[in-house]
Design a protein around this motif. Sequence first.
Motif, PDB file in Angstrom:
ATOM      1  N   HIS A 291     -70.013 101.951  58.465  1.00 51.92           N
ATOM      2  CA  HIS A 291     -69.483 102.476  59.731  1.00 51.92           C
ATOM      3  C   HIS A 291     -70.093 103.839  60.021  1.00 51.92           C
ATOM      4  O   HIS A 291     -69.688 104.858  59.457  1.00 51.92           O
TER       5      HIS A 291
ATOM      6  N   HIS B  27     -72.365 106.176  63.352  1.00 48.95           N
ATOM      7  CA  HIS B  27     -72.801 106.175  64.751  1.00 48.95           C
ATOM      8  C   HIS B  27     -74.164 106.826  64.830  1.00 48.95           C
ATOM      9  O   HIS B  27     -74.295 108.038  64.713  1.00 48.95           O
TER      10      HIS B  27
ATOM     11  N   HIS C  77     -62.189 104.441  59.331  1.00 46.98           N
ATOM     12  CA  HIS C  77     -61.786 105.853  59.326  1.00 46.98           C
ATOM     13  C   HIS C  77     -60.269 106.037  59.263  1.00 46.98           C
ATOM     14  O   HIS C  77     -59.655 106.689  60.106  1.00 46.98           O
TER      15      HIS C  77
ATOM     16  N   ASP D 285     -67.229 108.381  58.972  1.00 46.93           N
ATOM     17  CA  ASP D 285     -67.293 107.949  60.359  1.00 46.93           C
ATOM     18  C   ASP D 285     -68.370 108.809  61.058  1.00 46.93           C
ATOM     19  O   ASP D 285     -68.166 109.316  62.142  1.00 46.93           O
TER      20      ASP D 285
ATOM     21  N   ASN E  39     -68.227 111.776  63.141  1.00 43.67           N
ATOM     22  CA  ASN E  39     -66.897 112.225  63.573  1.00 43.67           C
ATOM     23  C   ASN E  39     -66.183 113.124  62.573  1.00 43.67           C
ATOM     24  O   ASN E  39     -65.616 114.144  62.938  1.00 43.67           O
TER      25      ASN E  39
END
Lengths: 256, 566
Positions: free
Chosen positions: B58, B60, B267, B381, B384
């Motif tokens: 996971h 981004h 998360h 994450d 984040n």
Amino acid sequence: MNVIITFRNHENPFIPIEAEMITPDAFLEEKNEICVAVGNRSYPLSEVADFSIVGEASSVDDIEVLIRGDTSRVKRVGEYMSGGAITIEGDIGMHCGNFMSGGRIEILGSADGWLGREMKGGEIICHGDAGDYCASGYRGGRRGMRGGSVEVFGSVGDFACEHIAGGEVLIHGNTGDFACAEMKGGTVTILGDTSRVCANMSAGTCYVYGSAVEMIPTFEKKGTVNHDGVLFHHFRGDVANRGNGDLYTVHFTYLQ
Amino acid sequence: MAEILLKNAYVIDPISGINGEVMDIAISGGKIVEEVSSKPEVIDCQGCLTLPGGIDSHTHISGTKVNFGRYMSPEDMRAGRTAKKGPMHITSGYSVPTTYGNSYRYSALGYTTLVEGAVAPLEARHTHEEFKFTPLQDSCANILFDGNWGMLRALEEGDIKRAAAIIAWTLNAVKGFAIKLTNPGGTEAWGFGKNVSCINEKIPTFDLTPAEIIKGAIRANELLHLPHSVHLHCNNLGTPGNFTCTIGTFGHVPDLNDKRQTLYATHVQFHSYGGTGWSDFCSKSEPVANMVNFRPQIVIDMGQVMFGRTTTMTADGPMEFNLYRLHHDKWSNHDVELETGSGIIPVNYRKKNLVNSIMWAIGLELALLVKNPWQCLLTTDNPNGAPFIKYPEIIALLMSKRYRDAEFAMIHQDTEKRVPLPAIDRELDWHDIAVMTRAGQARALGITDLGKGYLMPGAEADIAIYPIKTDEIDPSAEYEKIIQGFARTEYTIKRGRVVSRRGDAIIDGENTTFWVKPKVPAAYDIQHDPTFMELFERNYSVRMSNYPVQEEYLHRNHCIETETDL
Ligand SMILES: [Zn+2]
């Protein structure tokens, strides 16, 4: 020390030259080879310009750089300069005087976009017009110009002084749209007309000697004041941003 | 293709049941083989820790939202600049680097496979274009279905098979890998200026609750026999007291699959909060971890927060709006037609801030309190909770109580009364870390059949060799050595080629994108379904024929065909 740089007419005038090494600071270092990027290739400055150095310098303030020739697409001249002087005889490309902290840049022609972007100190004088984002921050940035001064004798494009947080700007002509948007500090004086000025400002002072057209409606009208012998309408705002900036304008019209 | 023989590798390969054996590994044609034939290139590992290539289940790193994070933060792009070096391109960016920046830095950490955590189907082209320029890692795209009108309407009608058919068509059309639900129903409600407060509240536009959406998507996922389970970002992210919502959600998850979990909750740190507001905000990692311990059908990832600057980006638009109201700084908000939305905010997690300190503790607590490391995977994450370059520090925190205590002494002093962390003595071992950073991910994603996550003959030759001699380090005391050791591999090998050596990428690389194609019977081929076509023509800004991502947007790719129960 006097440095004279004469740019030759280049074969393809549409390929920009990035010349962030042209600063008095760079010439103070004798060993420094001044390089420029033409498109995506790096060359010694002598590939695109003739240049001569006369005399010596013990500090950056002893250095004067004179730039001549076809410079309308030469970008980033004077970036991060801390002292000395640069004079440009013709027009200059984008990002002239980015982040400068001291010294003086004088442009006898016009400047392209981003003149004096995020500058911290020193002085820029432009005798012609300046493009968009004059004395502003970068797109997405939090703060634009923070100190020093910019004077433009002609007009400027859109988003002049966006995010400005300090310093002084004097524009003799008109501005495009959204001058002083997100203004956070400093003083901006516009002798001509402007449009949608000071949108979302939180602090700072802006004087408009001409007309502020399409005034943002979220400013509180505080009455009239006399400044420099001229009668101004005084506004505070931008209320939409809980702002405390001062906008003084001689004439104004709201969006119809 | 060249052959490589790794000699004297100290191997931990949890999937194959190897826990610290010195062995040789033969590589030929991009795969691990029994033995190499001719004269291979020999790499003497000298007993260094050798693991399967890292997998981030996971993160981004690619797509419209990530790219907007780049261009709304010039200050972030100015940080972390690196010059061109050998085959390495110029990179820039700290929390949201350029694609090459992501790829080189992940490779230096030994990572060879990445899952982009949230892709709006309508904008999937951009994700695939960025995958192409993330050349040192294989890639998968989780596709957002949380507000997909076609799927929601089918669920509203109670027609799970139709919902599955719409999911199958969409995954195939946008070359996606798995079903992602982000704040199911809440992001859809945000399109109308609302949110949902928990899983049993009706959403404004459909006669459905988040719980019904989650349960429906899980059943559809299993009907399609997708490699991965439903990948869920629970409702109510970041809200004090949200742990009840998280536990309630976990309670709804049946055990439907014997090869892997039935729900992957991402998360979970951001979903394990107690208190009624920010003044009595506290950790509820214990009840959440207990719930996971009782339910083998659930796998979570940490979503660890680390101190410093970063950028938050999620499809959870209403949550980002709440963050904006707290910080009153830059904010991006985005709506994606009939599908989902997104928001982006830069943040700075500070040690002096009580809430941030508690968040930091909760992520670690989850990893330490979930007994089975296969059920709690290591993530931030990215970006984040923190940029992924912080992973080595997180590994050290999990392996060393002493390091945790040293850090704990630096954070807000009231944290002690709000979290159980100081009382937890557990220290994870090398095997646990190997599970939480690659083997667990491979199994949870369902990609072991594709040769991912292990080092036996037949596996893809994705290998990370770290300058760590496990018998010479006491992880508990020498945590600095763990951080250094995991920060830079000696060799990262991707599909049989050395791609990264001591932190520098040494070849251009070429990755593979994995996507799924469920084999749907003609009766469930939604492509020609008049109701679906009408929904599309009426509500989308693009025509149905222009919607699928054409194959030319993919470069090297592997289509996973699945048999379905439709
Ligand atoms: Zn995420």
